[in-house]
Design an enzyme around this catalytic site. Structure first.
Site, PDB file in Angstrom:
ATOM      1  N   ASP A   1      -1.805   2.087  -2.767  1.00 17.39           N
ATOM      2  CA  ASP A   1      -3.089   1.603  -3.274  1.00 17.39           C
ATOM      3  C   ASP A   1      -4.243   2.452  -2.751  1.00 17.39           C
ATOM      4  OD1 ASP A   1      -1.584  -0.329  -4.418  1.00 17.39           O
ATOM      5  OD2 ASP A   1      -2.383  -2.001  -3.264  1.00 17.39           O
TER       6      ASP A   1
ATOM      7  N   GLU B   1      -6.527  -1.216  -6.201  1.00  9.14           N
ATOM      8  CA  GLU B   1      -5.629  -2.056  -5.418  1.00  9.14           C
ATOM      9  C   GLU B   1      -4.857  -2.983  -6.355  1.00  9.14           C
ATOM     10  OE1 GLU B   1      -5.363  -2.155  -1.939  1.00  9.14           O
ATOM     11  OE2 GLU B   1      -6.734  -0.435  -1.747  1.00  9.14           O
TER      12      GLU B   1
ATOM     13  N   ASP C   1       0.825   6.227   1.373  1.00  9.51           N
ATOM     14  CA  ASP C   1       0.347   4.916   0.978  1.00  9.51           C
ATOM     15  C   ASP C   1       0.188   4.939  -0.549  1.00  9.51           C
ATOM     16  OD1 ASP C   1      -0.924   2.352   1.125  1.00  9.51           O
ATOM     17  OD2 ASP C   1      -2.854   3.367   0.977  1.00  9.51           O
TER      18      ASP C   1
ATOM     19  N   ASP D   1      -5.264   5.697   3.477  1.00  4.62           N
ATOM     20  CA  ASP D   1      -6.721   5.519   3.474  1.00  4.62           C
ATOM     21  C   ASP D   1      -7.213   4.337   4.282  1.00  4.62           C
ATOM     22  OD1 ASP D   1      -7.794   3.261   1.046  1.00  4.62           O
ATOM     23  OD2 ASP D   1      -5.679   3.611   1.456  1.00  4.62           O
TER      24      ASP D   1
END
Length: 410
Positions: free
Chosen positions: A194, A201, A192, A348
Site C-alpha cells: 500500500d 491504501e 511494502d 513508506d
C-alpha cells in the site's frame, strides 16, 4: 613449469616513468583506433584508459609506459591529435594511478530536476568527510536525472548520514552503498504494497464500500506516522468492514493502480535474477493476485475473515505488523538462499522501519518524515523504477533490454 606467454602478466614498478596522454575535442568515428595505432609505433605498454563523451565532446586519457624516444612520441601524438581536431596534453609521472583511498562507496544522486547548488553542496560534503570523487557518470535523464559518483577515502556510513541530510535540504535524494563485490550478487527485493507498490491504501478502498472511508483513513494516517500501534489500529479499522460483501474485494483489485515504474523495476531486476517478495499489512485476498500478476516469488499479508459471502470485521491468524515484516524478510531470504546483506527493502510507513533496518539496503519510498529520517536511503520521486539506478543500472540499459525482447518502454 614455465608460464605460457599468453598468461604472462607484466608488472609496473612504482617508480617506473610513465606518460599520461589526454585527447579532448569533438568526437568522431575512429578516434580510438588512430590513437592506439600511433601509440603502438612506439612500443609502449598501456597501463590505463578512460574515455568519456558528453554531447559529442570527447575526453580520452591513456596512461602508458615512457617510450625510448620521448620527443618523437610526443610529436607523433600531437600530430595525430591535430589530424583529428583534438587538443593533446602530455603529463609525465611515475608508476600507475595512485591507489584509491580506503572506504570506497557508490553515491547515487536523484533529482527532478537536479540543480547545480545541490551538487555543489553534496560534493563539498564529500570533501569535508575526507572523500575524493574518482569518477562521475550519468545513470538516467528521465523520468529523473540520476548521477553516480564513485568516492574513496570517506566512511560510507558517515557519507550516507551527512549527504542524506544535505540532499533533503536541496530536495535531492542520495543513496550510498559500499563499492564492493557484493553489489553484483543476486538480490532479494522486499516491498511494502500500500502506497509503495500500489497507489493508495486497500483498506480505505474497502472502507468506501462500508461508508466509513474518512474514519479509516484517519486511523491509517496516524498508524503510518507511528502514532498508533499498527496491530491495534488494524483490528480497529477492519472491525468497521463488518458486513461488506466479499465481492468488494474483486472490485478493489480491479481498480488498483500500480505506482509509476513498478512494472519496469520488477521486469528489469528479474532479468538479472533478482527475486521479489511482498510483505504487507494489507490482505492476502488482494496481495496474492498482485503477486501472481507481477510474477512475485514470495508474499506475506493478513487474511480477512469471510463468512456467508461477507467480511466479518476480523483478521484470521497472526497480524503481519512491524516486527512481522522484518521476520518475513529474513524468512524469504533464507528460502531464496540469499544473504540478508543482499536484500533490498522498500516501504513508506512506520510499520516498515524494522524491515528497512534489517535489509542490506533499506529504502524509504515517498515516506513519512519519521521513516525518511530513520531509513538508510530515501527516494522521494514518484517513480519506483528509480530504484534500479541505485542498483547501478542505467536508463539506457533498461531501454536496450526492453527493445531486445519487444517490451514497450514507458
Amino acid at each position: 613449469m614455465s608460464t605460457p606467454a599468453a598468461e604472462h602478466v607484466p608488472t609496473l614498478h612504482l617508480t617506473a616513468p610513465t606518460v599520461l596522454v589526454t585527447f579532448s575535442g569533438p568526437d568522431r568515428s575512429g578516434v580510438s583506433t588512430r590513437v592506439f595505432s600511433a601509440l603502438d609505433d612506439h612500443g609502449v605498454e598501456v597501463i590505463d584508459v578512460e574515455q568519456l563523451v558528453v554531447r559529442g565532446r570527447l575526453v580520452l586519457s591513456v596512461l602508458v609506459t615512457t617510450p625510448d624516444d620521448l620527443p618523437r612520441f610526443e610529436s607523433d601524438v600531437t600530430r595525430v591529435g591535430a589530424e583529428l581536431g583534438l587538443e593533446v596534453e602530455s603529463v609525465h609521472g611515475t608508476g600507475d594511478n595512485r591507489p584509491r583511498r580506503v572506504g570506497r562507496s557508490q553515491v547515487v544522486v536523484l533529482g527532478a530536476p537536479l540543480m547545480p547548488d545541490a551538487l555543489a553542496a553534496l560534493t563539498e560534503g564529500i570533501n569535508q568527510l575526507g572523500g575524493n570523487i574518482d569518477r562521475i557518470v550519468r545513470m538516467a535523464r528521465y523520468p529523473v536525472t540520476a548521477i553516480r559518483m564513485e568516492v574513496s577515502g570517506a566512511d560510507p556510513d558517515a557519507l550516507q548520514s551527512d549527504l542524506a541530510a544535505i540532499g533533503h535540504r536541496y530536495g535531492t535524494d542520495v543513496a550510498v552503498q559500499e563499492h564492493g563485490i557484493l553489489r553484483h550478487a543476486q538480490r532479494l527485493v522486499v516491498m511494502d504494497v500500500d502506497s509503495t507498490l500500489i497507489q493508495g491504501e486497500v483498506i480505505e478502498m474497502l472502507a468506501a464500500h462500508a461508508g466509513c472511508q474518512e474514519a479509516v483513513a484517519e486511523v491509517t494516517e496516524r498508524a503510518m506516522r507511528g502514532e498508533l500501534d499498527f496491530s491495534e489500529s488494524l483490528h480497529e479499522r477492519v472491525a468497521q468492514l463488518r458486513g461488506v460483501p466479499e465481492s468488494a474485494l474483486d472490485e478493489v483489485y480491479a481498480g488498483l493502480e500500480y505506482t509509476p515504474g513498478a512494472r519496469t523495476m520488477i521486469r528489469t531486476l528479474k532479468r538479472l535474477g533478482y527475486r521479489f517478495a511482498l510483505v504487507s499489512g494489507g490482505f492476502t485476498q488482494i496481495i496474492e493476485r498482485i503477486a501472481d500478476d507481477l510474477g512475485i516469488d514470495y508474499f506475506a499479508a493478513n487474511e480477512l475473515e469471510v463468512r456467508d459471502g461477507e467480511l466479518t470485521g476480523r483478521v484470521v491468524g497472526r497480524v503481519v505488523d512491524r516486527a512481522g515484516k522484518a521476520d518475513a524478510l529474513r524468512a524469504f531470504a533464507g528460502q531464496a538462499g540469499i544473504n540478508v546483506r543482499n536484500t533490498v527493502a522498500i516501504g513508506d510507513g512506520a510499520n516498515d522501519l524494522d524491515m528497512l533496518a534489517a535489509a542490506g539496503l533499506g529504502i524509504a519510498f515517498n515516506a513519512k518524515p519519521l521513516v525518511r529520517d530513520q531509513a538508510q536511503t530515501s527516494v522521494n520521486v514518484p517513480y519506483l523504477d528509480a530504484i534500479v539506478y541505485l542498483m547501478g543500472i542505467t536508463r539506457e540499459e533498461v531501454e536496450a533490454a526492453d527493445a531486445a525482447d519487444g517490451t514497450p518502454s514507458p
